[in-house]
Design a protein around this motif. Sequence first.
Motif, PDB file in Angstrom:
ATOM      1  N   TYR A  75       0.812  -1.221   0.000  1.00  0.00           N
ATOM      2  CA  TYR A  75       0.000   0.000   0.000  1.00  0.00           C
ATOM      3  C   TYR A  75       0.839   1.263   0.000  1.00  0.00           C
ATOM      4  O   TYR A  75       0.305   2.368  -0.096  1.00  0.00           O
ATOM      5  CB  TYR A  75      -0.986   0.011   1.181  1.00  0.00           C
ATOM      6  N   GLY A  76       2.158   1.122   0.070  1.00  0.00           N
ATOM      7  CA  GLY A  76       2.990   2.319   0.037  1.00  0.00           C
ATOM      8  C   GLY A  76       4.458   1.971  -0.078  1.00  0.00           C
ATOM      9  O   GLY A  76       4.879   0.868   0.263  1.00  0.00           O
ATOM     10  N   THR A  77       5.214   2.931  -0.580  1.00  0.00           N
ATOM     11  CA  THR A  77       6.656   2.771  -0.734  1.00  0.00           C
ATOM     12  C   THR A  77       7.327   4.078  -0.343  1.00  0.00           C
ATOM     13  O   THR A  77       6.833   5.153  -0.669  1.00  0.00           O
ATOM     14  CB  THR A  77       7.023   2.433  -2.198  1.00  0.00           C
ATOM     15  N   LEU A  78       8.435   3.946   0.357  1.00  0.00           N
ATOM     16  CA  LEU A  78       9.246   5.095   0.724  1.00  0.00           C
ATOM     17  C   LEU A  78      10.586   4.956   0.021  1.00  0.00           C
ATOM     18  O   LEU A  78      11.270   3.945   0.185  1.00  0.00           O
ATOM     19  CB  LEU A  78       9.458   5.132   2.240  1.00  0.00           C
ATOM     20  N   GLU A  79      10.946   5.947  -0.777  1.00  0.00           N
ATOM     21  CA  GLU A  79      12.218   5.944  -1.487  1.00  0.00           C
ATOM     22  C   GLU A  79      13.255   6.681  -0.644  1.00  0.00           C
ATOM     23  O   GLU A  79      13.043   7.818  -0.240  1.00  0.00           O
ATOM     24  CB  GLU A  79      12.082   6.630  -2.850  1.00  0.00           C
ATOM     25  N   TYR A  80      14.373   6.012  -0.384  1.00  0.00           N
ATOM     26  CA  TYR A  80      15.461   6.620   0.365  1.00  0.00           C
ATOM     27  C   TYR A  80      16.385   7.385  -0.589  1.00  0.00           C
ATOM     28  O   TYR A  80      16.442   7.078  -1.785  1.00  0.00           O
ATOM     29  CB  TYR A  80      16.264   5.548   1.114  1.00  0.00           C
ATOM     30  N   PRO A  81      17.112   8.365  -0.082  1.00  0.00           N
ATOM     31  CA  PRO A  81      18.039   9.114  -0.943  1.00  0.00           C
ATOM     32  C   PRO A  81      19.104   8.239  -1.608  1.00  0.00           C
ATOM     33  O   PRO A  81      19.608   8.591  -2.666  1.00  0.00           O
ATOM     34  CB  PRO A  81      18.692  10.115   0.022  1.00  0.00           C
ATOM     35  N   ASN A  82      19.424   7.077  -1.038  1.00  0.00           N
ATOM     36  CA  ASN A  82      20.455   6.205  -1.624  1.00  0.00           C
ATOM     37  C   ASN A  82      19.893   5.247  -2.679  1.00  0.00           C
ATOM     38  O   ASN A  82      20.538   4.280  -3.046  1.00  0.00           O
ATOM     39  CB  ASN A  82      21.185   5.425  -0.540  1.00  0.00           C
ATOM     40  N   LYS A  83      18.668   5.505  -3.137  1.00  0.00           N
ATOM     41  CA  LYS A  83      18.000   4.721  -4.189  1.00  0.00           C
ATOM     42  C   LYS A  83      17.452   3.382  -3.709  1.00  0.00           C
ATOM     43  O   LYS A  83      16.989   2.586  -4.506  1.00  0.00           O
ATOM     44  CB  LYS A  83      18.909   4.488  -5.401  1.00  0.00           C
ATOM     45  N   LYS A  84      17.501   3.089  -2.425  1.00  0.00           N
ATOM     46  CA  LYS A  84      16.852   1.901  -1.864  1.00  0.00           C
ATOM     47  C   LYS A  84      15.445   2.294  -1.452  1.00  0.00           C
ATOM     48  O   LYS A  84      15.123   3.478  -1.330  1.00  0.00           O
ATOM     49  CB  LYS A  84      17.634   1.366  -0.658  1.00  0.00           C
ATOM     50  N   SER A  85      14.582   1.312  -1.225  1.00  0.00           N
ATOM     51  CA  SER A  85      13.208   1.632  -0.858  1.00  0.00           C
ATOM     52  C   SER A  85      12.698   0.720   0.249  1.00  0.00           C
ATOM     53  O   SER A  85      13.209  -0.374   0.474  1.00  0.00           O
ATOM     54  CB  SER A  85      12.294   1.536  -2.086  1.00  0.00           C
ATOM     55  N   ARG A  86      11.673   1.207   0.929  1.00  0.00           N
ATOM     56  CA  ARG A  86      10.990   0.476   1.995  1.00  0.00           C
ATOM     57  C   ARG A  86       9.554   0.294   1.537  1.00  0.00           C
ATOM     58  O   ARG A  86       8.907   1.256   1.108  1.00  0.00           O
ATOM     59  CB  ARG A  86      11.067   1.298   3.277  1.00  0.00           C
ATOM     60  N   HIS A  87       9.062  -0.934   1.640  1.00  0.00           N
ATOM     61  CA  HIS A  87       7.733  -1.278   1.137  1.00  0.00           C
ATOM     62  C   HIS A  87       6.824  -1.625   2.301  1.00  0.00           C
ATOM     63  O   HIS A  87       7.189  -2.427   3.172  1.00  0.00           O
ATOM     64  CB  HIS A  87       7.831  -2.446   0.160  1.00  0.00           C
ATOM     65  N   TYR A  88       5.628  -1.068   2.303  1.00  0.00           N
ATOM     66  CA  TYR A  88       4.644  -1.263   3.368  1.00  0.00           C
ATOM     67  C   TYR A  88       3.540  -2.164   2.851  1.00  0.00           C
ATOM     68  O   TYR A  88       2.980  -1.916   1.774  1.00  0.00           O
ATOM     69  CB  TYR A  88       4.088   0.093   3.825  1.00  0.00           C
ATOM     70  N   LEU A  89       3.222  -3.206   3.621  1.00  0.00           N
ATOM     71  CA  LEU A  89       2.276  -4.226   3.186  1.00  0.00           C
ATOM     72  C   LEU A  89       1.230  -4.501   4.267  1.00  0.00           C
ATOM     73  O   LEU A  89       1.483  -4.306   5.462  1.00  0.00           O
ATOM     74  CB  LEU A  89       3.005  -5.525   2.851  1.00  0.00           C
TER      75      LEU A  89
END
Length: 137
Positions: free
Chosen positions: A117-131
């Motif tokens: 339902y959501g994604t957070l993009e970090y400045p280092n081009k990695k991401s965190r995914h919310y489920l």
Amino acid sequence: MAAEFEVIDPDNAVYADVAGRFDGYNRQFTNWNWTTFSVVCRDGDHVVAAARGITNMGLVEIRGFWVDEDRRGSGLGTKMMHALEAEAVRRGCSRAALDTYSWQALDFYKRLGFREYGTLEYPNKKSRHYLVKDLAA
């Protein structure tokens, strides 16, 4: 009087004090009641898989899910998640939520029925995914 600020590191004691205030405030508005549990699989004295569930307001937040490298792909992770979900339902939860990083187990969680339902993009081009996933009673 001017505000004075200080940095406290480590901050566990200060945060514990403030978290108690959050809890008291939030209980005024809902059935706020944090509880935790862990599901663990051992091989002798060695923990080969574990997951922590944090329950509140009918939701279990899954944290700290781990399966040893040599046990991955064996079905142990799926069984672990089903055991955690069953315990959450037993505790009155009807929904599960978790987050995972782009280099972790996003596809695994989606195969288990979680939807992003959501994604957070970090400045280092990695991401965190919310489920999230609805749990069967």
